[in-house]
Scaffold this motif. Structure first.
Motif, PDB file in Angstrom:
ATOM      1  N   VAL A 155      40.479  32.392  45.338  1.00 32.18           N
ATOM      2  CA  VAL A 155      40.606  33.847  45.222  1.00 32.18           C
ATOM      3  C   VAL A 155      42.074  34.266  45.218  1.00 32.18           C
ATOM      4  O   VAL A 155      42.485  35.109  44.412  1.00 32.18           O
ATOM      5  CB  VAL A 155      39.824  34.567  46.340  1.00 32.18           C
ATOM      6  N   GLN A 156      42.889  33.673  46.091  1.00 32.57           N
ATOM      7  CA  GLN A 156      44.303  34.040  46.124  1.00 32.57           C
ATOM      8  C   GLN A 156      45.003  33.633  44.831  1.00 32.57           C
ATOM      9  O   GLN A 156      45.836  34.382  44.307  1.00 32.57           O
ATOM     10  CB  GLN A 156      45.020  33.416  47.328  1.00 32.57           C
ATOM     11  N   THR A 157      44.657  32.486  44.290  1.00 32.59           N
ATOM     12  CA  THR A 157      45.219  32.074  43.000  1.00 32.59           C
ATOM     13  C   THR A 157      44.819  33.073  41.924  1.00 32.59           C
ATOM     14  O   THR A 157      45.635  33.458  41.082  1.00 32.59           O
ATOM     15  CB  THR A 157      44.746  30.650  42.628  1.00 32.59           C
ATOM     16  N   GLY A 158      43.574  33.529  41.956  1.00 35.35           N
ATOM     17  CA  GLY A 158      43.107  34.537  41.006  1.00 35.35           C
ATOM     18  C   GLY A 158      43.885  35.834  41.131  1.00 35.35           C
ATOM     19  O   GLY A 158      44.276  36.442  40.127  1.00 35.35           O
ATOM     20  N   ARG A 159      44.120  36.272  42.343  1.00 31.69           N
ATOM     21  CA  ARG A 159      44.883  37.510  42.558  1.00 31.69           C
ATOM     22  C   ARG A 159      46.307  37.360  42.019  1.00 31.69           C
ATOM     23  O   ARG A 159      46.848  38.283  41.414  1.00 31.69           O
ATOM     24  CB  ARG A 159      44.911  37.867  44.037  1.00 31.69           C
ATOM     25  N   ASN A 160      46.901  36.197  42.270  1.00 36.59           N
ATOM     26  CA  ASN A 160      48.249  35.955  41.751  1.00 36.59           C
ATOM     27  C   ASN A 160      48.254  35.974  40.221  1.00 36.59           C
ATOM     28  O   ASN A 160      49.158  36.546  39.600  1.00 36.59           O
ATOM     29  CB  ASN A 160      48.789  34.618  42.258  1.00 36.59           C
ATOM     30  N   GLN A 161      47.249  35.367  39.609  1.00 34.18           N
ATOM     31  CA  GLN A 161      47.158  35.359  38.150  1.00 34.18           C
ATOM     32  C   GLN A 161      46.952  36.778  37.613  1.00 34.18           C
ATOM     33  O   GLN A 161      47.481  37.142  36.570  1.00 34.18           O
ATOM     34  CB  GLN A 161      46.021  34.444  37.681  1.00 34.18           C
ATOM     35  N   LEU A 162      46.183  37.576  38.333  1.00 34.10           N
ATOM     36  CA  LEU A 162      45.942  38.962  37.926  1.00 34.10           C
ATOM     37  C   LEU A 162      47.242  39.767  37.970  1.00 34.10           C
ATOM     38  O   LEU A 162      47.542  40.526  37.040  1.00 34.10           O
ATOM     39  CB  LEU A 162      44.881  39.595  38.820  1.00 34.10           C
ATOM     40  N   MET A 165      35.112  36.297  40.470  1.00 34.82           N
ATOM     41  CA  MET A 165      34.890  37.461  39.610  1.00 34.82           C
ATOM     42  C   MET A 165      34.788  38.742  40.433  1.00 34.82           C
ATOM     43  O   MET A 165      35.275  39.791  40.016  1.00 34.82           O
ATOM     44  CB  MET A 165      33.634  37.281  38.754  1.00 34.82           C
ATOM     45  N   LEU A 166      34.163  38.669  41.565  1.00 40.80           N
ATOM     46  CA  LEU A 166      34.067  39.839  42.441  1.00 40.80           C
ATOM     47  C   LEU A 166      35.458  40.315  42.848  1.00 40.80           C
ATOM     48  O   LEU A 166      35.778  41.499  42.753  1.00 40.80           O
ATOM     49  CB  LEU A 166      33.233  39.510  43.680  1.00 40.80           C
ATOM     50  N   ALA A 167      36.289  39.384  43.276  1.00 41.03           N
ATOM     51  CA  ALA A 167      37.646  39.748  43.704  1.00 41.03           C
ATOM     52  C   ALA A 167      38.463  40.314  42.548  1.00 41.03           C
ATOM     53  O   ALA A 167      39.169  41.306  42.704  1.00 41.03           O
ATOM     54  CB  ALA A 167      38.343  38.528  44.301  1.00 41.03           C
ATOM     55  N   LEU A 168      38.364  39.698  41.380  1.00 45.06           N
ATOM     56  CA  LEU A 168      39.168  40.140  40.240  1.00 45.06           C
ATOM     57  C   LEU A 168      38.660  41.446  39.649  1.00 45.06           C
ATOM     58  O   LEU A 168      39.449  42.315  39.284  1.00 45.06           O
ATOM     59  CB  LEU A 168      39.189  39.058  39.159  1.00 45.06           C
ATOM     60  N   SER A 169      37.346  41.612  39.556  1.00 42.92           N
ATOM     61  CA  SER A 169      36.803  42.827  38.947  1.00 42.92           C
ATOM     62  C   SER A 169      36.990  44.035  39.857  1.00 42.92           C
ATOM     63  O   SER A 169      36.934  45.173  39.394  1.00 42.92           O
ATOM     64  CB  SER A 169      35.335  42.646  38.573  1.00 42.92           C
ATOM     65  N   ARG A 170      37.249  43.820  41.104  1.00 46.89           N
ATOM     66  CA  ARG A 170      37.542  44.920  42.033  1.00 46.89           C
ATOM     67  C   ARG A 170      38.880  45.578  41.680  1.00 46.89           C
ATOM     68  O   ARG A 170      39.087  46.759  41.917  1.00 46.89           O
ATOM     69  CB  ARG A 170      37.581  44.376  43.459  1.00 46.89           C
ATOM     70  N   LYS A 171      39.789  44.803  41.078  1.00 47.45           N
ATOM     71  CA  LYS A 171      41.135  45.287  40.802  1.00 47.45           C
ATOM     72  C   LYS A 171      41.426  45.458  39.316  1.00 47.45           C
ATOM     73  O   LYS A 171      42.540  45.796  38.948  1.00 47.45           O
ATOM     74  CB  LYS A 171      42.169  44.324  41.391  1.00 47.45           C
ATOM     75  N   SER A 172      40.449  45.196  38.455  1.00 46.58           N
ATOM     76  CA  SER A 172      40.686  45.293  37.011  1.00 46.58           C
ATOM     77  C   SER A 172      39.365  45.518  36.299  1.00 46.58           C
ATOM     78  O   SER A 172      38.312  45.526  36.914  1.00 46.58           O
ATOM     79  CB  SER A 172      41.331  44.003  36.502  1.00 46.58           C
ATOM     80  N   SER A 173      39.435  45.635  34.995  1.00 42.76           N
ATOM     81  CA  SER A 173      38.206  45.723  34.209  1.00 42.76           C
ATOM     82  C   SER A 173      37.558  44.340  34.154  1.00 42.76           C
ATOM     83  O   SER A 173      38.218  43.329  34.389  1.00 42.76           O
ATOM     84  CB  SER A 173      38.511  46.215  32.792  1.00 42.76           C
ATOM     85  N   ILE A 174      36.293  44.299  33.836  1.00 44.06           N
ATOM     86  CA  ILE A 174      35.583  43.022  33.727  1.00 44.06           C
ATOM     87  C   ILE A 174      36.214  42.147  32.654  1.00 44.06           C
ATOM     88  O   ILE A 174      36.362  40.941  32.831  1.00 44.06           O
ATOM     89  CB  ILE A 174      34.084  43.248  33.423  1.00 44.06           C
ATOM     90  N   ASP A 175      36.610  42.741  31.545  1.00 40.00           N
ATOM     91  CA  ASP A 175      37.220  41.961  30.459  1.00 40.00           C
ATOM     92  C   ASP A 175      38.504  41.280  30.919  1.00 40.00           C
ATOM     93  O   ASP A 175      38.725  40.108  30.632  1.00 40.00           O
ATOM     94  CB  ASP A 175      37.498  42.859  29.247  1.00 40.00           C
ATOM     95  N   VAL A 176      39.346  42.010  31.608  1.00 41.15           N
ATOM     96  CA  VAL A 176      40.584  41.424  32.127  1.00 41.15           C
ATOM     97  C   VAL A 176      40.243  40.361  33.161  1.00 41.15           C
ATOM     98  O   VAL A 176      40.826  39.267  33.165  1.00 41.15           O
ATOM     99  CB  VAL A 176      41.508  42.508  32.725  1.00 41.15           C
ATOM    100  N   ALA A 177      39.285  40.646  34.033  1.00 43.16           N
ATOM    101  CA  ALA A 177      38.889  39.680  35.058  1.00 43.16           C
ATOM    102  C   ALA A 177      38.412  38.378  34.430  1.00 43.16           C
ATOM    103  O   ALA A 177      38.747  37.292  34.904  1.00 43.16           O
ATOM    104  CB  ALA A 177      37.804  40.272  35.955  1.00 43.16           C
ATOM    105  N   GLU A 178      37.634  38.467  33.356  1.00 39.95           N
ATOM    106  CA  GLU A 178      37.146  37.253  32.691  1.00 39.95           C
ATOM    107  C   GLU A 178      38.296  36.448  32.106  1.00 39.95           C
ATOM    108  O   GLU A 178      38.314  35.222  32.210  1.00 39.95           O
ATOM    109  CB  GLU A 178      36.132  37.616  31.609  1.00 39.95           C
TER     110      GLU A 178
END
Length: 183
Positions: free
Chosen positions: A74-81, A31-44
């Motif tokens: 984390v890398q999989t999360g970034r790719n999904q983002l 969540m930290l990695a994803l919310s750094r690059k998007s809104s919390i809603d998108v990260a969730e």
């Protein structure tokens, strides 16, 4: 905290308790990695898809370096983002590239979540033993100051800046992983 190699082995063997433990152990970092690059809603939203992909790959025996499980998640999360931004560029208000700033059309609830996350990260930064690490990470990530400005005030060359930043991030990551279960 279960060692990553053991988690992977247990999940490959069909252990659903280990699957749950995987999510518990690595949710905060993701969540930290994803919310750094998007809104919390998108990260969730992206988080859910990330866990689906990660679990499918572990079950299928596709994770080759279980000791690097946190980096893999984390890398999989970034790719999904990135895939999310490409699929929904107009609907999310998110940038096309994942290294752009946060969206500016956040709801008050999202802004509050971001503030809470920044506060939690700031508190953890204060636990880092080296002042230079604390200052560099706070100024670069939380205050989003320009690299040149930080280099000038800390008397660092650009090349040295990258080495110092890398080491500071490693020490922060170690601290995060040690305290992750206590948040």
């Amino acid at each position: 905290m279960i060692p990553p190699e053991q988690l992977v082995t247990r999940i490959e063997q069909g252990d659903t308790v280990a699957e749950h433990q995987l999510v518990v152990q690595y949710q905060r970092g993701l969540m930290l990695a994803l919310s750094r690059k998007s809104s919390i809603d998108v990260a969730e939203d992206v988080c859910q898809e990330t866990w689906r992909v990660v679990l499918e790959n572990i079950r299928a025996g596709k994770v080759r370096e279980p000791e690097r499980l946190a980096a893999y998640v984390v890398q999989t999360g970034r790719n999904q983002l990135l895939m999310h931004f490409r699929k929904y560029p107009a609907h999310t208000g998110a940038p096309h590239e994942a290294d752009s700033d946060l969206t500016t059309d956040e709801t008050p609830e999202t802004q509050l979540r971001h503030q809470r996350l920044r506060t939690a990260i700031g508190a953890l930064l204060n636990e880092l033993p080296q002042e230079r690490d604390r200052e560099l990470l706070r100024r670069f990530y939380l205050q989003e100051q320009e690299k040149g400005e930080i280099c000038k005030s800390l008397t660092l060359t650009e090349r040295h800046f990258h080495r110092v930043l890398h080491r500071a991030r490693q020490r922060f990551r170690e601290l995060w992983e040690q305290t992750e279960m206590h948040w």
